[in-house]
Design an enzyme around this catalytic site. Structure first.
Site, PDB file in Angstrom:
ATOM      1  N   GLY A  71       0.839  -1.194   0.000  1.00  0.00           N
ATOM      2  CA  GLY A  71       0.000   0.000   0.000  1.00  0.00           C
ATOM      3  C   GLY A  71       0.875   1.245   0.000  1.00  0.00           C
ATOM      4  N   ASN A 153      -6.597   5.308   9.671  1.00  0.00           N
ATOM      5  CA  ASN A 153      -6.155   4.063  10.303  1.00  0.00           C
ATOM      6  C   ASN A 153      -6.143   4.122  11.824  1.00  0.00           C
ATOM      7  OD1 ASN A 153      -4.035   5.814   9.042  1.00  0.00           O
ATOM      8  ND2 ASN A 153      -2.728   4.710  10.475  1.00  0.00           N
ATOM      9  N   SER A 201      -4.152  -2.344  -0.137  1.00  0.00           N
ATOM     10  CA  SER A 201      -3.145  -3.260   0.397  1.00  0.00           C
ATOM     11  C   SER A 201      -3.812  -4.594   0.728  1.00  0.00           C
ATOM     12  CB  SER A 201      -2.512  -2.650   1.646  1.00  0.00           C
ATOM     13  OG  SER A 201      -1.599  -3.558   2.206  1.00  0.00           O
ATOM     14  N   HIS A 203      -2.706  -7.092   2.860  1.00  0.00           N
ATOM     15  CA  HIS A 203      -2.616  -7.673   4.210  1.00  0.00           C
ATOM     16  C   HIS A 203      -3.591  -7.053   5.204  1.00  0.00           C
ATOM     17  CE1 HIS A 203      -0.113  -4.709   6.614  1.00  0.00           C
ATOM     18  NE2 HIS A 203       0.134  -4.261   5.401  1.00  0.00           N
ATOM     19  N   THR A 239       9.323  -8.755 -12.087  1.00  0.00           N
ATOM     20  CA  THR A 239       8.567 -10.005 -12.172  1.00  0.00           C
ATOM     21  C   THR A 239       7.539 -10.038 -11.050  1.00  0.00           C
ATOM     22  OG1 THR A 239      10.412 -11.130 -13.204  1.00  0.00           O
ATOM     23  CG2 THR A 239       8.756 -12.528 -12.145  1.00  0.00           C
ATOM     24  N   CYS A 327       4.422   7.303  19.647  1.00  0.00           N
ATOM     25  CA  CYS A 327       5.662   6.629  20.021  1.00  0.00           C
ATOM     26  C   CYS A 327       6.099   5.527  19.064  1.00  0.00           C
ATOM     27  CB  CYS A 327       5.570   6.024  21.422  1.00  0.00           C
ATOM     28  SG  CYS A 327       5.044   7.199  22.648  1.00  0.00           S
TER      29      CYS A 327
END
Ligand SMILES: *Cc1c(COP(=O)(O)O)cnc(C)c1O
Length: 392
Positions: A71, A153, A201, A203, A239, A327
């Site tokens: 992503g 997010n 993305s 995952h 590839t 953090c």
């Protein structure tokens, strides 16, 4: 000990259906998709199938889907590719984004700013929403690109992208949206949204890591980002990650097929978690609006304690949560998203993000809240902030 994963916005486990689809492409179906004998053609066909599966999830044409290595790469490509293409055309050098973007956007903007571009970062209200009027006010005759994320997010806020694209179109400015958190969690129809670019993305939707895609509307020509062979219609060389692409396609197919089920389950479990926390733990605040929000996202401030301490003690009980981007860079810089929303510094430090998904159960939530209650009490007992306030 029970293990409860509450960090689905960081990544998701690969679903078995996805893994089973991928396995043959590591073993017997290993042909290079660019090869002209049947082994290569089979691989090429598998990529075409995945491209269609992903296109179907967002109502795009397969020819508008370009697979990338993440992503993050999709975000980099859209921004750098358009910045370069527009500069070559002699257009302006001004980019508009927001203060609450993922670092894949923010750090790319910093890079572009160091290379002669000017960047405006739009603020958000206390719900984490961008005011479309602010976007219109920020547009100048030098603006060449707008990038505003669809779903955040950290706090899960959904932006009114459609309205903002409407504004961009009046000024004929290309519009990119980071759709990584949105994919599979809110309905996406690129035609209805009108965006020119959308990053994705694998995952984050139960597919493999290291696999992303960029939707590029027909007619848009960002400068190529990775140079080499003619893969991805000559626009992204290298590839192909064949098993990764096959897995992404399958994950997209499942996300479309089970969309309603996924959203219903996530939001029910998330709301149950929210209710139990609100009912049983005093002095907590929920960050971000509960209305237009990612179905699995909860972002909670526990007053008088440190999010990191909470994270570590929860981890000792087998529970995984995140402190957002607070953090994360090992500095003590608080979350830029909560900061932009006007959350005070000391509250940001007491904030954790809990994100649920398809494998989270209400029993998991019960276990988490039971542990959480005890840990919060313990941490508040030893909190220096607590003593200052005479809380003890
Ligand atoms: C995870 C995430 C990214 C980065 O995607 P990767 O595939 O992990 O590089 C970008 N934007 C948002 C909003 C994300 O949540």
């Amino acid at each position: 000990m029970r293990q409860v994963y509450l960090d689905y916005s960081a990544t998701t486990p690969v679903k078995d259906e996805v893994l089973q689809e991928m396995i043959p492409y590591f073993t017997e179906n290993y042909g290079n998709p660019s090869s002209l004998y049947s082994g290569g053609l089979n691989s090429k066909a598998a990529i075409d199938k995945a491209r269609k599966q992903l296109a179907d999830l967002i109502n795009a044409d397969p020819s508008e889907i370009f697979f990338t290595g993440s992503g993050t790469e999709a975000d980099n490509w859209a921004l750098e590719g358009m910045a370069d293409a527009m500069r070559k055309k002699g257009k302006g050098n001004h980019i508009i984004t927001t203060k609450i973007e993922h670092h894949a956007i923010l750090h790319t903007c910093e890079y572009l700013a160091a290379h002669g571009f000017e960047v405006t970062y739009l603020g958000v209200d206390s719900d984490g929403r961008v005011n479309p009027k602010d976007l219109e006010d920020a547009i100048t005759d030098k603006t060449i690109l707008i990038s505003i994320m669809l779903v955040n997010n950290e706090v899960g806020t959904v932006q009114d992208i459609r309205e903002m694209v409407g504004i961009a179109k009046r000024y004929k400015i290309p519009f990119h949206t980071d759709g990584v958190q949105a994919l599979g969690n809110v309905p996406i129809d690129v035609k209805a949204l009108g965006v020119d670019f959308l990053s994705m993305s694998a995952h984050k939707i139960y597919g493999p890591k290291g696999m992303g895609a960029l939707y590029i509307r027909k007619g848009m020509r960002p400068t190529n980002f990775i140079h080499g062979g003619a893969q991805e219609m000559g626009r992204r060389a290298g590839t192909e990650n064949l098993p990764g692409i096959v897995g992404f396609g399958k994950a997209a197919e499942i996300a479309k097929r089970d969309f309603d089920k996924h959203v219903k389950h996530s939001s029910e479990v998330r709301d149950y978690l929210l209710e139990r926390i609100k009912d049983e733990i005093p002095d907590v605040e929920i960050n971000g609006t509960m209305k237009q929000r990612h179905p699995g996202n909860l972002n909670v401030t526990f007053d008088f304690i440190e999010g990191e301490s909470l994270l570590i003690l929860l981890d000792m009980k087998g529970i995984s949560v995140s402190t957002g981007s607070a953090c994360s860079s090992k500095s003590l810089k608080p979350s830029h998203v909560l900061d932009a929303m006007g959350v005070p510094w000391e509250k940001i430090h007491g904030t954790v993000r809990m994100t649920v998904g398809d494998f989270t159960s209400k029993e998991d939530v019960d276990y988490v809240v039971d542990e959480l209650k005890n840990i919060v009490i313990r941490l508040r007992e030893i909190s220096p902030i607590n003593e200052e306030k005479g809380w003890n």
